[in-house]
Design a protein around this motif. Structure first.
Motif, PDB file in Angstrom:
ATOM      1  N   GLY A 190       0.827  -1.202   0.000  1.00  0.00           N
ATOM      2  CA  GLY A 190       0.000   0.000   0.000  1.00  0.00           C
ATOM      3  C   GLY A 190       0.853   1.240   0.000  1.00  0.00           C
ATOM      4  O   GLY A 190       2.079   1.167   0.156  1.00  0.00           O
ATOM      5  N   PRO A 191       0.234   2.390  -0.176  1.00  0.00           N
ATOM      6  CA  PRO A 191       0.998   3.637  -0.179  1.00  0.00           C
ATOM      7  C   PRO A 191       1.604   3.902   1.202  1.00  0.00           C
ATOM      8  O   PRO A 191       0.998   3.588   2.225  1.00  0.00           O
ATOM      9  N   ARG A 192       2.798   4.476   1.217  1.00  0.00           N
ATOM     10  CA  ARG A 192       3.488   4.743   2.477  1.00  0.00           C
ATOM     11  C   ARG A 192       2.723   5.801   3.262  1.00  0.00           C
ATOM     12  O   ARG A 192       2.411   6.876   2.752  1.00  0.00           O
ATOM     13  N   PRO A 193       2.407   5.517   4.524  1.00  0.00           N
ATOM     14  CA  PRO A 193       1.623   6.479   5.318  1.00  0.00           C
ATOM     15  C   PRO A 193       2.512   7.515   6.013  1.00  0.00           C
ATOM     16  O   PRO A 193       3.667   7.258   6.321  1.00  0.00           O
ATOM     17  N   PHE A 194       1.923   8.686   6.251  1.00  0.00           N
ATOM     18  CA  PHE A 194       2.564   9.682   7.094  1.00  0.00           C
ATOM     19  C   PHE A 194       2.233   9.370   8.544  1.00  0.00           C
ATOM     20  O   PHE A 194       1.180   8.806   8.848  1.00  0.00           O
ATOM     21  N   PRO A 195       3.109   9.719   9.482  1.00  0.00           N
ATOM     22  CA  PRO A 195       2.764   9.571  10.897  1.00  0.00           C
ATOM     23  C   PRO A 195       1.479  10.338  11.206  1.00  0.00           C
ATOM     24  O   PRO A 195       1.275  11.444  10.708  1.00  0.00           O
ATOM     25  N   LEU A 196       0.626   9.736  12.007  1.00  0.00           N
ATOM     26  CA  LEU A 196      -0.659  10.281  12.434  1.00  0.00           C
ATOM     27  C   LEU A 196      -1.668  10.421  11.284  1.00  0.00           C
ATOM     28  O   LEU A 196      -2.766   9.887  11.361  1.00  0.00           O
ATOM     29  N   LEU A 197      -1.284  11.120  10.231  1.00  0.00           N
ATOM     30  CA  LEU A 197      -2.225  11.356   9.142  1.00  0.00           C
ATOM     31  C   LEU A 197      -2.461  10.126   8.289  1.00  0.00           C
ATOM     32  O   LEU A 197      -3.481  10.032   7.599  1.00  0.00           O
ATOM     33  N   GLY A 198      -1.539   9.157   8.328  1.00  0.00           N
ATOM     34  CA  GLY A 198      -1.680   7.983   7.478  1.00  0.00           C
ATOM     35  C   GLY A 198      -1.671   8.382   6.020  1.00  0.00           C
ATOM     36  O   GLY A 198      -0.814   9.134   5.561  1.00  0.00           O
ATOM     37  N   VAL A 244      -4.228   0.533   3.533  1.00  0.00           N
ATOM     38  CA  VAL A 244      -4.291   1.992   3.523  1.00  0.00           C
ATOM     39  C   VAL A 244      -4.577   2.437   4.957  1.00  0.00           C
ATOM     40  O   VAL A 244      -5.223   1.711   5.731  1.00  0.00           O
ATOM     41  N   TYR A 245      -4.065   3.589   5.333  1.00  0.00           N
ATOM     42  CA  TYR A 245      -4.248   4.101   6.688  1.00  0.00           C
ATOM     43  C   TYR A 245      -5.200   5.296   6.679  1.00  0.00           C
ATOM     44  O   TYR A 245      -4.935   6.314   6.044  1.00  0.00           O
ATOM     45  N   PHE A 246      -6.313   5.144   7.385  1.00  0.00           N
ATOM     46  CA  PHE A 246      -7.228   6.256   7.615  1.00  0.00           C
ATOM     47  C   PHE A 246      -6.795   6.911   8.923  1.00  0.00           C
ATOM     48  O   PHE A 246      -7.185   6.469  10.006  1.00  0.00           O
ATOM     49  N   GLY A 247      -5.954   7.952   8.806  1.00  0.00           N
ATOM     50  CA  GLY A 247      -5.322   8.476  10.006  1.00  0.00           C
ATOM     51  C   GLY A 247      -4.404   7.400  10.569  1.00  0.00           C
ATOM     52  O   GLY A 247      -3.682   6.728   9.824  1.00  0.00           O
ATOM     53  N   PRO A 248      -4.430   7.182  11.887  1.00  0.00           N
ATOM     54  CA  PRO A 248      -3.590   6.141  12.476  1.00  0.00           C
ATOM     55  C   PRO A 248      -4.174   4.735  12.346  1.00  0.00           C
ATOM     56  O   PRO A 248      -3.543   3.764  12.760  1.00  0.00           O
ATOM     57  N   SER A 249      -5.379   4.616  11.792  1.00  0.00           N
ATOM     58  CA  SER A 249      -6.080   3.324  11.734  1.00  0.00           C
ATOM     59  C   SER A 249      -5.752   2.564  10.451  1.00  0.00           C
ATOM     60  O   SER A 249      -5.956   3.082   9.342  1.00  0.00           O
TER      61      SER A 249
END
Length: 506
Positions: free
Chosen positions: A46-54, A81-86
């Motif tokens: 999946g796409p690389r997430p940002f801290p907190l924002l995902g 995929v990250y919805f925020g930290p989730s």
């Protein structure tokens, strides 16, 4: 960057700015650690997430299903995929979704209960619950709905009766433009009301109008960007307006149903079940008399089961009917063929359920509307009940899973023209109705819509009866090709606000 800016504004406008900032920094630190910690198992890409924002900056929160479909083209049918930290695992395409929901039903069969739906249901009822309580409530609901004629003659009579009331309301507009949603909502909500409460409501009943309006509003704003942000950051954003409105709506629905339940209790006859509530109260009474200590038949499960069925059992049907009438006005040649078939097979008599087998084109139009309308594009989120290895990827227990139903209903491997309105998808070479496994409008597996049989009957009878009596056209001055098929924002996808004319054919 608009989503990020909105998020910052939400943080800054919090009534507890200092505490919100501290919490923000703490979550940022923990999120950074979890996102970039060493992983030993092969997890979905999946796409690389940002801290907190995902992956928040990559997702259109108003229409996340579109973003997820695009991501599936790059990362495949199973991706993260990250919805925020989730963390969320997305399943795309017919083969993948079917394998998970049907062949691996136990592992993918739990419900993910997001913060907003926990706030509204508290883990009770049918739709947003898990474990023994959910199993007991679903089993009871299925049995009771069957007893009250779901898919049988009793339900047919209720729907045909409601058709007459709906026709009268359409006739009052005398062929002039009007908005269809309220009338269709009242009709479909009355079907579930007669099953839940044992009787229908008059369309002029202020309590009924309020209950229907409230349920429709809740379904709409539950899919808003602000509520999705709350689900990602519930400790920071509990104060947002839409979240407060949803909780208030749930509390008011609880009170209204308790008033109705109290009246039904006062006239309860243990030997006669007038509806779902009566059956529940009788079962509750028996378990209390038997001194069963851990019974799931309690007031909260009763009220939340009723509100779940009242909302979910009517909104999707009403929304589909809104789409199908809009499509008839946009594609008059399709409307012509439906009305020709109805005239040939049924004539002027009342349409019955048994006519469906002789009305293949009408049936195909209904199914194609459900496919194209894509009313519940991401299903209701699931959750893994245990650690699972799926298609070579490790998915941890309690991971949120989105079965992307829109990717099934528009799978290019399954549909000849997935993005256009084409009733031929459900017709064979001889013009007979053709079932298609990739038709998952009601989802699949252990969490499939329990009211599927009732919904199918409603769609067929309401649509056929209305097409017998009326021709649907755009308002004067508007051409068919000007009618928009863009979906509005919401937990379920209805058409944008519009008007139609219902011209009497008799």
């Amino acid at each position: 960057m608009s989503v990020f800016q909105d998020f910052v504004l939400l943080i800054l406008s919090s009534p507890s700015t200092l505490l919100g900032t501290v919490a923000f920094l703490l979550i940022l630190w923990f999120s950074y650690s979890s996102f970039f910690s060493q992983k030993t198992e092969r997890e979905p890409p999946g796409p690389r997430p940002f801290p907190l924002l995902g992956n928040l900056l990559q997702i259109d929160l108003k229409r996340p299903y579109k973003t997820l479909c695009e991501l599936s083209k790059k990362y495949g049918p199973v991706f993260t995929v990250y919805f925020g930290p989730s963390k969320v695992v997305v399943l795309a395409g017919y083969e993948t979704v079917r394998e998970a929901l049907v062949n691996r039903a136990e592992e993918f069969g739990d419900r993910e209960i997001s913060p907003i739906f926990y706030d509204m249901n508290q883990g009770h009822g049918i739709l947003f619950s898990n474990g023994d309580s959910w199993k007991e409530m679903r089993r009871f609901a299925l049995t009771t709905l069957r007893d009250f004629g779901m898919g049988k003659r009793l339900a047919e009579e209720k729907i045909l009766e409601e058709c007459h009331y709906l026709i009268k309301m359409f006739e009052e507009h005398k062929g002039k433009p009007f908005k269809t949603p309220s009338l269709l909502n009242w009709a479909t909500f009355n079907i579930i009301s007669s099953i839940m409460y044992g009787s229908r409501f008059e369309y002029s009943d202020p309590r009924f109008v309020t209950m229907v309006g409230r349920a429709s509003q809740s379904i709409r704003i539950a899919g808003s960007a602000s509520v999705q942000l709350y689900n990602m950051f519930p400790r920071l954003l509990g104060w947002i307006k839409n979240r407060k409105q949803l909780v208030k709506n749930a509390e008011n629905a609880f009170v209204d149903n308790m008033v109705i339940i109290k009246k039904l209790k006062e006239t309860l006859n243990p030997s006669i079940c007038r509806g779902f509530i009566d059956c529940f109260l009788i079962r509750k009474q028996r378990e209390e008399e038997s001194d069963i200590k851990e019974t799931h038949f309690n007031d909260k499960n009763l009220v939340f089961s009723v509100t779940n069925l009242f909302g979910a059992g009517a909104d999707t049907t009403s929304t589909t009917l809104q789409w199908i009438l809009l499509l008839m006005a946009k594609y008059p040649h399709v409307q012509d063929k439906v009305q020709e078939e109805l005239s040939s097979v049924v004539g002027s008599r009342e349409v019955r359920v048994e006519d469906r087998k002789n009305l293949p084109y009408t049936d195909a139009v209904i199914h194609e509307t459900q496919r194209l309308a894509n009313v519940v594009p991401m299903s209701v989120p699931h959750k893994t009940s245990q650690d699972v290895t799926f298609r070579g990827y490790f998915i941890k227990k309690d991971t949120t899973v989105f079965p992307l139903l829109t990717s099934v209903l528009s799978d290019e491997n399954e549909w000849e023209s997935p993005h256009t309105f084409n009733p031929s998808h459900f017709l064979d070479e001889e013009g007979k109705f053709k079932k298609t496994d990739a038709f998952m409008a009601f989802s699949a597996g252990r969490r499939a819509c329990l009211g599927e049989g009732l919904a199918k009957m409603e769609l067929f009878l309401f649509f056929s009866t209305l097409l017998q009596r009326f021709r649907f056209t755009p308002p004067p001055g508007i051409q068919e090709d000007e009618l928009q098929l863009t979906a509005a924002v919401g937990f379920t996808l209805g058409p944008l606000p519009h008007e139609l004319c219902a011209i009497s054919r008799q």
